[in-house]
Design an enzyme around this catalytic site. Structure first.
Site, PDB file in Angstrom:
ATOM      1  N   ASP A 199     -12.044  20.524   6.448  1.00 55.82           N
ATOM      2  CA  ASP A 199     -12.386  21.639   5.568  1.00 55.82           C
ATOM      3  C   ASP A 199     -13.078  22.745   6.354  1.00 55.82           C
ATOM      4  OD1 ASP A 199     -13.043  23.324   3.505  1.00 55.82           O
ATOM      5  OD2 ASP A 199     -14.561  22.004   2.605  1.00 55.82           O
TER       6      ASP A 199
ATOM      7  N   LYS B 268     -16.412  28.590   6.644  1.00 56.09           N
ATOM      8  CA  LYS B 268     -17.752  28.012   6.747  1.00 56.09           C
ATOM      9  C   LYS B 268     -18.428  28.488   8.026  1.00 56.09           C
ATOM     10  CE  LYS B 268     -16.960  23.595   4.346  1.00 56.09           C
ATOM     11  NZ  LYS B 268     -17.936  23.796   3.278  1.00 56.09           N
TER      12      LYS B 268
ATOM     13  N   ASP C 299     -14.372  15.096   5.163  1.00 59.66           N
ATOM     14  CA  ASP C 299     -14.123  15.587   3.805  1.00 59.66           C
ATOM     15  C   ASP C 299     -12.982  14.820   3.119  1.00 59.66           C
ATOM     16  OD1 ASP C 299     -15.052  17.258   1.819  1.00 59.66           O
ATOM     17  OD2 ASP C 299     -13.754  18.945   2.364  1.00 59.66           O
TER      18      ASP C 299
ATOM     19  N   ASP D 125     -13.357  27.948  -0.267  1.00 60.21           N
ATOM     20  CA  ASP D 125     -14.097  26.768   0.181  1.00 60.21           C
ATOM     21  C   ASP D 125     -14.354  25.790  -0.976  1.00 60.21           C
ATOM     22  OD1 ASP D 125     -15.358  25.104   1.955  1.00 60.21           O
ATOM     23  OD2 ASP D 125     -17.204  26.278   2.093  1.00 60.21           O
TER      24      ASP D 125
ATOM     25  N   ARG E 292     -11.813  20.681  -5.703  1.00 59.82           N
ATOM     26  CA  ARG E 292     -11.452  20.669  -7.127  1.00 59.82           C
ATOM     27  C   ARG E 292     -10.014  21.131  -7.338  1.00 59.82           C
ATOM     28  NH1 ARG E 292     -16.424  24.630  -8.311  1.00 59.82           N
ATOM     29  NH2 ARG E 292     -17.134  23.534  -6.452  1.00 59.82           N
TER      30      ARG E 292
END
Ligand code: BES
Ligand code: MN
Ligand code: ZN
Length: 502
Positions: A271, A278, A289, A348, A352
């Site tokens: 990620d 990030k 992740d 990011d 979900r």
């Protein structure tokens, strides 16, 4: 390493090492007292001279103790009985395993009396010893050219009375299955992102199906997901050269027509944050992740090994979140498998997005319960730190079952509220729903997002962002929530069996 149950007087055990305990203020536990008697007061002498005090965590390795068959005696300090909890027992077991490993012995027998709290049952105590000794002995070396020294310990035995033996043997089987599941989960999660890709996760699932006849697997590629309309899941992998995968495993231990329980894991193999990139510090840890996916693989393995009489579906939503030229941009709107549209305000918040389509997908199995497991929010680390997984659910009975399972398996979760009031934070001017809800209650709004896709069944969400791995010197995956999930399914299997017996 093998585990076994042994009986008999402590002095007659032929082994490289027996392990016994002495309580605070130099009071030997029953087995230590029996050993002391055979050794004509050898231990008592050391207690009186102050060399053994019984202080929690103390260890003394004794050699050539007279009157006994074992080559060594490891005396553990147990501390005060009323202060003994899971946490202490876990440290004791870790300490024993560490010392036996260093001592290079090939066999050892542990006397359990006094080690755990007095309220603890033999089954749980035995199982924990297996799980926690295995945890201590795990060593990662796949990507090192210099391999770790192999562990010499071949058999770790547990001394029980004859009437506890059957119970103990059941505990060994369950404990070893869960321990193997935890080790596999740690192993796959520890692999770097350039090895552990979505296709690699699919290979692991195929491996499970090859090992266990009770498991079958189906892998959906991007074209198949496109065809189904999984626009949210696919939007995450757009910026990556690694193709996304939906991995669907089915374990059949129950009747053909019995509805399954479903586990859904977040499998982001790296990620970066995507276009909402990030910061650089510790970004390497985002290889973890896919911890949710790892726990689904580990639990499927444990369940198959225990041959639980249930049907379980394990789904992994696998993608790599990268900022390539085809990457999803903030403001992009995608259509999910459910038909709802999502405005991606932050790339990011990708977990979900992959999960919502996987959660809609599992609806086709008409599951009895669905649990998703995900390293979903940094906010969960702020809320609960590194001890408990965050638990949110649309069904209190399911939430309680998971809280109890976590407590029993010493892999705890803590419930947060999923009130409708929080849903408003996800309002979007341009789509049905936004993928972020602002800074307040970040763990809850992430779960609120998922709740929009799980209305058809009993569902719970485990946010494992704080517990899936350790940072710093001990950096590495933990294998959580394999114990919690395995326990939940063990409990269901037990309920089912007792219902069938009437
Ligand atoms: N995988 C991260 C969550 C995470 C961050 C887990 C750090 C463990 C340590 C997740 O995909 C993420 O980036 N979440 C964002 C959500 C935010 C953009 C709403 C977060 O937590 O910052
Ligand atoms: Mn993210
Ligand atoms: Zn993530």
């Amino acid at each position: 390493m093998d585990f076994e149950i042994v009986n008999g007087p402590i002095e007659a055990l032929e082994t490289d090492c027996v392990v016994v305990g002495v309580e605070a203020e130099g009071k030997p536990a029953p087995t230590a007292a029996a050993l002391d008697k055979a050794a004509s007061g050898y231990i008592q002498e050391l207690i009186e001279s102050g060399d053994i005090t019984g202080k929690a965590g103390e260890q003394q390795m004794l050699f050539k103790v007279p009157g006994i068959k074992a080559k060594r005696v490891l005396v553990l300090g147990l501390g005060k009985a009323d202060e003994r909890k899971d946490r202490h027992y876990r440290k004791l077991v870790g300490g024993i395993a560490g010392t036996l490993k260093k001592a290079g012995v090939s066999s050892a027998v542990v006397a359990l009396d006094g080690l755990a709290s007095e309220q603890q049952d033999t089954y749980r105590q035995t199982r924990q010893l297996v799980e926690w000794a295995s945890e201590e002995l795990y060593q990662y070396d796949i990507t090192k050219s210099k391999k770790a020294d192999p562990i010499k310990l071949e058999t770790l035995s547990i001394l029980l009375s004859e009437d506890e033996t059957e119970l103990g043997e059941g505990a060994l089987l369950d404990g070893a299955a869960i321990a193997n599941g935890v080790s596999s989960a740690r192993e796959v999660a520890n692999l770097p992102g350039n090895i552990c890709t979505p296709s690699y996760l699919a290979e692991r699932a195929i491996g499970l199906a090859e090992t266990f006849e009770s498991i079958s697997v189906e892998i959906l590629d991007e074209a198949q997901m496109e065809e189904l309309g999984m626009g949210a899941l696919l939007s995450v992998g757009r910026g990556s050269a690694q193709p996304s995968r939906l991995i669907v495993m089915q374990y059949k231990g129950g009747n053909e027509d019995e509805k399954p329980h479903a586990l859904v894991g977040k499998g982001i193999t790296f990620d970066t944050g995507g276009i909402s990139l990030k910061p650089g510090a510790e970004m390497d840890e985002m290889k973890f992740d896919m911890g949710g996916a790892a726990s689904v693989l580990g639990t499927m393995e444990a369940v198959a090994e225990m041959q639980l009489p249930l049907n379980v579906v394990g789904v992994i939503a696998a993608a790599e979140n990268m900022p390539g030229s085809k990457a999803t941009k903030p403001g992009d709107i995608v259509t999910t498998l459910s038909g709802q549209t999502v405005e991606i305000l932050n790339t990011d918040a990708e977990g979900r997005l992959v999960l919502c389509d996987a959660l809609t997908y599992v609806g086709r199995f008409q599951p009895q319960s669905v649990i998703d497991i995900a390293t979903l929010t940094g906010a969960c680390i702020i809320a609960l730190g590194h001890q408990a997984s965050g638990l949110l659910s649309n069904n209190d009975e399911l939430a309680d079952a998971l809280l109890d399972a976590g407590e029993y398996a010493a892999d705890r979760a803590w419930q947060l509220p999923l009130w409708d009031e929080f849903q408003e934070q996800l309002d979007s001017n341009f789509a049905d729903i936004a993928n972020i809800g602002g800074r307040p209650a970040g763990t809850i709004t992430a779960a609120c997002f998922l709740a929009r896709f799980t209305k058809e069944y009993r569902w719970a969400h485990l946010d494992i962002a704080g517990v899936a791995w350790k940072s710093g010197k001990a950096k590495g995956a933990t294998g959580r929530c394999v114990p919690l999930l395995s326990q939940y399914l063990l409990d269901l299997a037990e309920q089912k069996e007792s219902a069938e017996q009437g």
